[in-house]
Design an enzyme around this catalytic site. Structure first.
Site, PDB file in Angstrom:
ATOM      1  CE  LYS A   1     -40.147   2.789  43.514  1.00 33.03           C
ATOM      2  NZ  LYS A   1     -39.070   3.710  43.093  1.00 33.03           N
TER       3      LYS A   1
ATOM      4  CB  SER B   1     -40.865   7.098  42.081  1.00 33.75           C
ATOM      5  OG  SER B   1     -39.722   6.243  42.112  1.00 33.75           O
TER       6      SER B   1
ATOM      7  CB  SER C   1     -36.894   7.778  42.716  1.00 31.82           C
ATOM      8  OG  SER C   1     -37.501   8.611  41.771  1.00 31.82           O
TER       9      SER C   1
END
Length: 495
Positions: A78, A158, A182
């Site tokens: 990420k 997210s 998330s």
């Protein structure tokens, strides 16, 4: 897509150790798949040279008999994790061009365990969002479709790029972060597994901060076994992070027996929300029966302060964000606005932050600054901190009464269409966190497990919440639920 792309982390590990495939072969298969998946916009920074060099090194370690848990396994990272010499922007224009001179502890742990980094993954800007629509890179797209409808769906947020990449077999697994759901919400939307560990289990050092008392890194994988393997590699005490727990990391995979006879599973009445879709309600009931059939005792419980969790979260998280994001001012690194003649330091701050931060980040920074301001600190922030303590106490009470894990829905719906929730109504978007934020406020471990599909063929998931530091027990309960549900659906390739 080659057969290699469809492997789980555990299957790929076993093939590597048996000599059936090399890490270089595996890595090339994923790099080729990523090249053809631009429509998903999951990978935003590609690192093929690093990946192949790491794969070659992993093959050498395997040949020498030195093969740690993740050796030779290609994963995605990420964009919130700082990776040395590789762009690490947190999906924000304000960090454009930032290439860290250091490695986050989590990614360093993975690399020490032999993992191969394929690239950096899309996300909501500074991890603020539930749909991956706030990214400076543009939207990540869910590989799933609603029946015969071609409308692009959100992969959640997210960690939307991580969810999309794992679901589409662009990597074996990916890192995510979870501040209010998330990891678990995008995992649910994409039909994969995602675990948020206990706060402090994984180091936050080198992870771009959103809300420091809530943020926690975790793995996003194709199965519960894969989550156990990757979590063990990611976790561990870190003296550079004062909130990192100095506790031994168990062999989580060895704890996956699937035997949950005698375990007590709590079902909280407060999670039965008004207007909950029948499909979510039915899935929850089916999951409860699956665990009962596996030998668990099901007990109704009460978490009375749950109804205050969402407003509490949306006071505390923006408050911490406003403090953390004050460092992005155009002085030291990242974006700096062009200044007009006569502009001073104040104008530089204002213009840089106005240009660099997207609307959602600006909204949360303003809310956070407001609740921390003189005259409102006690009315909002201090009160939210007190309610957070009550929410945490609710969980402590039910665990003290013998509950081993808590079963709830993971999300209030299946994945929705990109653009269907207007920016003009952020409250509708914030409601996506309704089942997940309590876990972060209490610092507990939580896992989303895909357990069914809705009428349009989209994946739905249930959430299990565990006792603090007992991720092994939680993973084993999730493993039993996974086996009982038998979820094997995959998105039909259209990209």
């Amino acid at each position: 897509m080659s057969d290699l792309n469809g492997l789980t982390l555990a299957e790929a590990r076993d093939k590597l150790r048996a000599g059936d495939v090399s890490s270089v072969e595996l890595t090339k298969a994923f790099l080729g798949e990523i090249e053809g998946a631009a429509a998903l916009n999951a990978f935003v920074h590609h690192t093929p040279e690093i990946a192949l060099a790491q794969a070659e090194a992993a093959d050498a370690r395997i040949a020498a008999g030195d093969a740690p848990a993740m050796c030779g396994l290609p994963v995605g990272i990420k964009d919130l994790f700082c990776t040395k010499g590789v762009p690490s922007q947190a999906a924000s224009r304000i960090l454009e061009g930032f290439r860290p001179e250091y490695e986050s502890t989590v990614t360093q742990n993975l690399f020490d365990a032999g993992a191969v980094m394929l690239g950096k993954l899309n996300m909501d800007e500074f991890a603020m969002g539930s749909s991956n629509e706030t990214s400076c890179y543009g939207n990540a797209v869910n590989p799933w479709r609603r029946g015969n409808d071609d409308a692009a769906l959100t992969p959640g947020g997210s960690s939307g790029g991580s969810a999309a990449a794992v679901a589409a077999d662009l990597c074996l697994a990916a890192t995510g972060t979870d501040t209010g759901g998330s990891i678990r919400q995008p995992a649910a939307f994409a039909g994969i597994t995602g675990i948020k560990p206990t706060y402090g289990r994984c180091s936050r050092w080198g992870v771009v901060a959103f809300a420091s008392s809530l943020d926690q890194a975790g793995p996003m994988t194709k199965s519960v076994r894969d989550a156990a393997i990757m979590l063990e590699a990611m976790a561990g005490h870190d003296p550079k992070d004062s909130t990192s727990a100095d506790l031994p990391v168990p062999d989580f995979e060895a704890m996956l027996t699937g035997d949950i006879r005698g375990k007590v599973i709590g079902v909280p009445k407060e999670y039965r929300m008004d207007g909950m879709p029948a499909e979510i309600e039915n899935l929850w009931a089916e999951g409860t029966e699956m665990l009962r059939d596996a030998g668990a005792e099901i007990r109704d419980i009460s978490l009375p302060h749950t109804k205050y969790a969402l407003p509490t979260y949306y006071v505390i998280a923006p408050a911490e964000a406003s403090s953390n994001l004050a460092r992005y001012d155009g002085v030291r690194y990242g974006h700096r606005a062009a200044l007009a003649q006569g502009d001073g330091i104040t104008e530089m701050y204002e213009k840089t932050r106005a240009e660099g931060f997207g609307h959602e980040v600006q909204r949360r920074v303003m809310v956070g600054t407001y609740v921390l301001s003189a005259g409102f600190y006690d009315a909002y922030y201090n009160r939210a901190r007190k309610v957070r303590t009550l929410i945490k106490r609710d969980f402590e009470t039910v665990f003290a009464e013998g509950i081993d894990a808590i079963l709830t829905p993971a999300t209030p719906s299946a994945a929705f269409g990109l653009g269907e929730m207007s920016e003009a109504d952020p409250i509708a978007m914030y409601l996506n966190d309704i089942f997940t934020v309590t876990v972060n406020l209490a610092g507990l471990p939580g896992i989303a497990v895909p357990t069914g599909t809705d009428a349009q063929g989209l994946p739905l998931a249930l959430q299990l919440i565990g006792r603090p530091w007992e991720e092994g027990d939680l993973l084993n309960t999730a493993y039993a639920l996974e086996k009982a549900a038998g979820f094997v659906a995959k998105p039909a390739k259209w990209w």
